[in-house]
Design a protein around this motif. Structure first.
Motif, PDB file in Angstrom:
ATOM      1  N   THR A 281       0.850  -1.187   0.000  1.00  0.00           N
ATOM      2  CA  THR A 281       0.000   0.000   0.000  1.00  0.00           C
ATOM      3  C   THR A 281       0.888   1.240   0.000  1.00  0.00           C
ATOM      4  OG1 THR A 281      -1.744  -1.134   1.243  1.00  0.00           O
ATOM      5  CG2 THR A 281      -1.798   1.275   1.223  1.00  0.00           C
ATOM      6  N   PHE A 282       0.645   2.135  -0.940  1.00  0.00           N
ATOM      7  CA  PHE A 282       1.376   3.397  -1.005  1.00  0.00           C
ATOM      8  C   PHE A 282       0.530   4.495  -0.364  1.00  0.00           C
ATOM      9  CE2 PHE A 282       2.804   0.790  -4.563  1.00  0.00           C
ATOM     10  CZ  PHE A 282       4.188   0.831  -4.394  1.00  0.00           C
ATOM     11  N   ILE A 283       1.184   5.384   0.394  1.00  0.00           N
ATOM     12  CA  ILE A 283       0.459   6.380   1.198  1.00  0.00           C
ATOM     13  C   ILE A 283       1.061   7.761   0.983  1.00  0.00           C
ATOM     14  CG2 ILE A 283      -0.316   6.999   3.518  1.00  0.00           C
ATOM     15  CD1 ILE A 283       0.459   4.061   4.305  1.00  0.00           C
ATOM     16  N   VAL A 284       0.186   8.737   0.767  1.00  0.00           N
ATOM     17  CA  VAL A 284       0.586  10.149   0.715  1.00  0.00           C
ATOM     18  C   VAL A 284      -0.278  10.902   1.721  1.00  0.00           C
ATOM     19  CG1 VAL A 284       0.752  12.238  -0.697  1.00  0.00           C
ATOM     20  CG2 VAL A 284       1.265  10.004  -1.709  1.00  0.00           C
ATOM     21  N   GLY A 285       0.352  11.702   2.567  1.00  0.00           N
ATOM     22  CA  GLY A 285      -0.393  12.418   3.589  1.00  0.00           C
ATOM     23  C   GLY A 285       0.006  13.873   3.678  1.00  0.00           C
ATOM     24  N   ALA A 286      -0.904  14.683   4.200  1.00  0.00           N
ATOM     25  CA  ALA A 286      -0.632  16.105   4.423  1.00  0.00           C
ATOM     26  C   ALA A 286      -1.386  16.542   5.675  1.00  0.00           C
ATOM     27  CB  ALA A 286      -1.063  16.938   3.224  1.00  0.00           C
TER      28      ALA A 286
ATOM     29  N   GLY B  74       3.893  17.594   4.548  1.00  0.00           N
ATOM     30  CA  GLY B  74       3.612  16.391   3.790  1.00  0.00           C
ATOM     31  C   GLY B  74       4.437  15.189   4.208  1.00  0.00           C
ATOM     32  N   SER B  75       3.934  14.002   3.848  1.00  0.00           N
ATOM     33  CA  SER B  75       4.651  12.752   4.106  1.00  0.00           C
ATOM     34  C   SER B  75       4.308  11.747   3.015  1.00  0.00           C
ATOM     35  CB  SER B  75       4.296  12.176   5.477  1.00  0.00           C
ATOM     36  OG  SER B  75       2.929  11.819   5.527  1.00  0.00           O
ATOM     37  N   VAL B  76       5.216  10.823   2.794  1.00  0.00           N
ATOM     38  CA  VAL B  76       4.985   9.717   1.873  1.00  0.00           C
ATOM     39  C   VAL B  76       5.396   8.432   2.573  1.00  0.00           C
ATOM     40  CG1 VAL B  76       5.259  11.078  -0.230  1.00  0.00           C
ATOM     41  CG2 VAL B  76       7.268  10.011   0.812  1.00  0.00           C
ATOM     42  N   GLY B  77       4.729   7.340   2.233  1.00  0.00           N
ATOM     43  CA  GLY B  77       5.061   6.094   2.911  1.00  0.00           C
ATOM     44  C   GLY B  77       4.622   4.882   2.127  1.00  0.00           C
ATOM     45  N   VAL B  78       5.015   3.731   2.635  1.00  0.00           N
ATOM     46  CA  VAL B  78       4.646   2.469   2.012  1.00  0.00           C
ATOM     47  C   VAL B  78       4.487   1.423   3.109  1.00  0.00           C
ATOM     48  CG1 VAL B  78       7.066   1.809   1.627  1.00  0.00           C
ATOM     49  CG2 VAL B  78       5.257   0.766   0.239  1.00  0.00           C
ATOM     50  N   GLU B  79       3.474   0.560   2.947  1.00  0.00           N
ATOM     51  CA  GLU B  79       3.262  -0.571   3.845  1.00  0.00           C
ATOM     52  C   GLU B  79       3.349  -1.858   3.024  1.00  0.00           C
ATOM     53  OE1 GLU B  79      -0.450  -0.341   5.872  1.00  0.00           O
ATOM     54  OE2 GLU B  79      -0.070   1.656   6.710  1.00  0.00           O
ATOM     55  N   TYR B  80       3.957  -2.877   3.633  1.00  0.00           N
ATOM     56  CA  TYR B  80       4.041  -4.174   2.965  1.00  0.00           C
ATOM     57  C   TYR B  80       3.595  -5.262   3.928  1.00  0.00           C
ATOM     58  CZ  TYR B  80       5.832  -8.357   0.715  1.00  0.00           C
ATOM     59  OH  TYR B  80       5.928  -9.604   0.147  1.00  0.00           O
ATOM     60  N   LYS B  81       2.691  -6.126   3.443  1.00  0.00           N
ATOM     61  CA  LYS B  81       2.136  -7.190   4.280  1.00  0.00           C
ATOM     62  C   LYS B  81       2.457  -8.540   3.672  1.00  0.00           C
ATOM     63  CE  LYS B  81      -2.338  -7.510   4.313  1.00  0.00           C
ATOM     64  NZ  LYS B  81      -3.780  -7.246   4.613  1.00  0.00           N
ATOM     65  N   HIS B  82       3.013  -9.421   4.515  1.00  0.00           N
ATOM     66  CA  HIS B  82       3.358 -10.780   4.121  1.00  0.00           C
ATOM     67  C   HIS B  82       2.952 -11.703   5.261  1.00  0.00           C
ATOM     68  CE1 HIS B  82       6.004 -14.295   3.371  1.00  0.00           C
ATOM     69  NE2 HIS B  82       5.882 -13.965   2.098  1.00  0.00           N
ATOM     70  N   ASP B  83       2.829 -12.990   4.988  1.00  0.00           N
ATOM     71  CA  ASP B  83       2.448 -13.940   6.031  1.00  0.00           C
ATOM     72  C   ASP B  83       3.430 -13.930   7.199  1.00  0.00           C
ATOM     73  OD1 ASP B  83       0.260 -14.680   4.564  1.00  0.00           O
ATOM     74  OD2 ASP B  83       1.176 -16.497   3.738  1.00  0.00           O
ATOM     75  N   LEU B  84       4.706 -13.608   6.933  1.00  0.00           N
ATOM     76  CA  LEU B  84       5.726 -13.678   7.972  1.00  0.00           C
ATOM     77  C   LEU B  84       6.229 -12.313   8.428  1.00  0.00           C
ATOM     78  CD1 LEU B  84       7.891 -16.639   6.605  1.00  0.00           C
ATOM     79  CD2 LEU B  84       6.072 -16.718   8.323  1.00  0.00           C
ATOM     80  N   ALA B  85       5.762 -11.228   7.808  1.00  0.00           N
ATOM     81  CA  ALA B  85       6.276  -9.912   8.184  1.00  0.00           C
ATOM     82  C   ALA B  85       5.293  -8.824   7.791  1.00  0.00           C
ATOM     83  CB  ALA B  85       7.636  -9.652   7.534  1.00  0.00           C
ATOM     84  N   ARG B  86       5.320  -7.727   8.552  1.00  0.00           N
ATOM     85  CA  ARG B  86       4.539  -6.523   8.269  1.00  0.00           C
ATOM     86  C   ARG B  86       5.488  -5.335   8.422  1.00  0.00           C
ATOM     87  NH1 ARG B  86      -1.175  -5.683   8.968  1.00  0.00           N
ATOM     88  NH2 ARG B  86      -1.704  -3.838   7.723  1.00  0.00           N
ATOM     89  N   VAL B  87       5.654  -4.573   7.353  1.00  0.00           N
ATOM     90  CA  VAL B  87       6.643  -3.502   7.323  1.00  0.00           C
ATOM     91  C   VAL B  87       5.980  -2.188   6.944  1.00  0.00           C
ATOM     92  CG1 VAL B  87       8.832  -2.724   6.325  1.00  0.00           C
ATOM     93  CG2 VAL B  87       8.393  -5.168   6.601  1.00  0.00           C
ATOM     94  N   LYS B  88       6.424  -1.104   7.570  1.00  0.00           N
ATOM     95  CA  LYS B  88       5.967   0.224   7.187  1.00  0.00           C
ATOM     96  C   LYS B  88       7.148   1.186   7.213  1.00  0.00           C
ATOM     97  CE  LYS B  88       2.587   3.873   8.082  1.00  0.00           C
ATOM     98  NZ  LYS B  88       1.399   4.310   8.882  1.00  0.00           N
ATOM     99  N   ALA B  89       7.230   2.027   6.199  1.00  0.00           N
ATOM    100  CA  ALA B  89       8.269   3.067   6.137  1.00  0.00           C
ATOM    101  C   ALA B  89       7.605   4.381   5.732  1.00  0.00           C
ATOM    102  CB  ALA B  89       9.352   2.695   5.139  1.00  0.00           C
ATOM    103  N   THR B  90       7.949   5.459   6.433  1.00  0.00           N
ATOM    104  CA  THR B  90       7.357   6.771   6.186  1.00  0.00           C
ATOM    105  C   THR B  90       8.451   7.827   6.179  1.00  0.00           C
ATOM    106  OG1 THR B  90       5.344   6.112   7.348  1.00  0.00           O
ATOM    107  CG2 THR B  90       5.640   8.456   6.956  1.00  0.00           C
ATOM    108  N   VAL B  91       8.319   8.798   5.285  1.00  0.00           N
ATOM    109  CA  VAL B  91       9.246   9.928   5.245  1.00  0.00           C
ATOM    110  C   VAL B  91       8.451  11.198   5.534  1.00  0.00           C
ATOM    111  CG1 VAL B  91      10.904  11.253   3.887  1.00  0.00           C
ATOM    112  CG2 VAL B  91      10.716   8.768   3.566  1.00  0.00           C
TER     113      VAL B  91
ATOM    114  N   SER C 256       9.133   0.623  10.683  1.00  0.00           N
ATOM    115  CA  SER C 256       8.722  -0.350  11.684  1.00  0.00           C
ATOM    116  C   SER C 256       8.601  -1.721  11.037  1.00  0.00           C
ATOM    117  CB  SER C 256       7.389   0.053  12.322  1.00  0.00           C
ATOM    118  OG  SER C 256       6.338  -0.012  11.382  1.00  0.00           O
ATOM    119  N   LEU C 257       8.833  -2.744  11.845  1.00  0.00           N
ATOM    120  CA  LEU C 257       8.802  -4.121  11.369  1.00  0.00           C
ATOM    121  C   LEU C 257       8.183  -5.004  12.437  1.00  0.00           C
ATOM    122  CD1 LEU C 257       9.709  -6.594   9.584  1.00  0.00           C
ATOM    123  CD2 LEU C 257      11.865  -6.515  10.846  1.00  0.00           C
ATOM    124  N   VAL C 258       7.276  -5.866  12.012  1.00  0.00           N
ATOM    125  CA  VAL C 258       6.740  -6.921  12.872  1.00  0.00           C
ATOM    126  C   VAL C 258       6.883  -8.228  12.117  1.00  0.00           C
ATOM    127  CG1 VAL C 258       4.714  -7.879  14.006  1.00  0.00           C
ATOM    128  CG2 VAL C 258       5.114  -5.417  14.065  1.00  0.00           C
TER     129      VAL C 258
END
Length: 287
Positions: free
Chosen positions: A96-101, A112-129, A140-142
């Protein structure tokens, strides 16, 4: 039973819902109106009367286009805070790609901010600038398997050239039971508090949980413990107590299919003679 991995910020969501959701004693009266249209748009309008401040009104609009994966979330409030979030989901599988203000009260410019979330059976990752402050890169990583979870969260300010936040977590989530050990930021103290929490769904109508913390820089010990009990299909009661002696109770009743009434109170069990008791009412209309 497998449980979908949450984002790091949602590791303790089941407990947070029990301990914080619905309580409205910090406001004299809260009004919320929710409506949904046939094209998938959602509107939430509301307002509240705080005990010592001016009336605050807010409006939120959500729209999701199922075929394209595009969603829009716009919020505005009379105190001057405005937020906008646009998401584009699953154009890349699991991503999921994210743009925020955000426009803070009293400021003319949006941040403003931009980010991306990635979901997998073994991991959940999010990065935001965060483009306005630094920029600041937050990640963040789970990761987990068979209910065992490991998580980490960190932020780095590129302008200052230093970490501005870091925390970690280790836990067990099997749906009905959640146990979590984690560090928390307290003020400017990164990983300044050690926390142990639990959540248990005893049965369909009863939930219990607690959070116990130890603050490293001043050796303070804190806790909050609470429960939620469904009385019948239309009524529920919640209660919690913390280490400061605050006792909170919330009662909620669904008057009919579109109206919900809430009553919250907070008592200071260490001093019943002062004026610290708070009482708040809420009404929610929904179609």
């Amino acid at each position: 039973m497998s449980v979908e991995l949450p984002l790091y910020k949602d590791l303790n969501k089941s407990l947070t819902d029990v301990l914080t959701e619905d309580y409205a004693f910090d406001k004299q009266f809260t009004l919320k109106v929710k409506t949904k249209t046939s094209n998938g748009s959602e509107y939430v309008a509301g307002g509240n009367i705080p005990h010592s401040k001016a009336v605050v009104g807010n409006l939120q609009t959500k729209y999701k286009h199922g075929l394209s994966g595009l969603s829009l979330d716009v919020k505005g409030a009379t105190d001057g805070k405005q937020t906008l979030e646009v998401k584009l989901a699953d154009k890349v599988p699991g991503t999921t790609f994210i743009v925020g203000a955000t426009q803070a009260p009293g400021k003319a410019a949006f941040e403003g901010s931009v980010g991306v979330e990635y979901k997998h059976d073994l991991a959940r990752v999010k990065a935001t600038v965060d483009l306005a402050n630094g920029p600041t890169i937050s990640t963040s990583l789970v990761s987990g398997r068979s209910g065992v979870l490991v998580g980490a969260d960190a932020s780095y300010n590129t302008e200052k050239g230093q970490l501005t936040n870091y925390n970690g977590a280790l836990g067990y989530n099997f749906g009905d039971n959640v146990f979590l050990l984690q560090t928390k930021t307290v003020g400017d103290k990164m990983a300044g508090q050690l926390s142990a929490s639990y959540f248990h769904l005893v049965n369909k109508g009863l939930r219990v949980g607690g959070d116990f913390g130890y603050t490293l820089h001043n050796n303070a010990k804190i806790f909050t413990s609470g429960t939620q009990y469904t009385l019948d299909p239309t009524s529920a009661v919640k209660a919690k107590v913390d280490s400061e002696g605050k006792v909170c109770v919330h009662f909620q009743n669904k008057i009919n299919s579109g109206v919900t009434f809430g009553l919250s109170t907070q008592l200071d069990a260490t001093n019943f003679s002062n004026d610290s008791t708070k009482l708040g009412f809420s009404l929610t209309f929904e179609n």
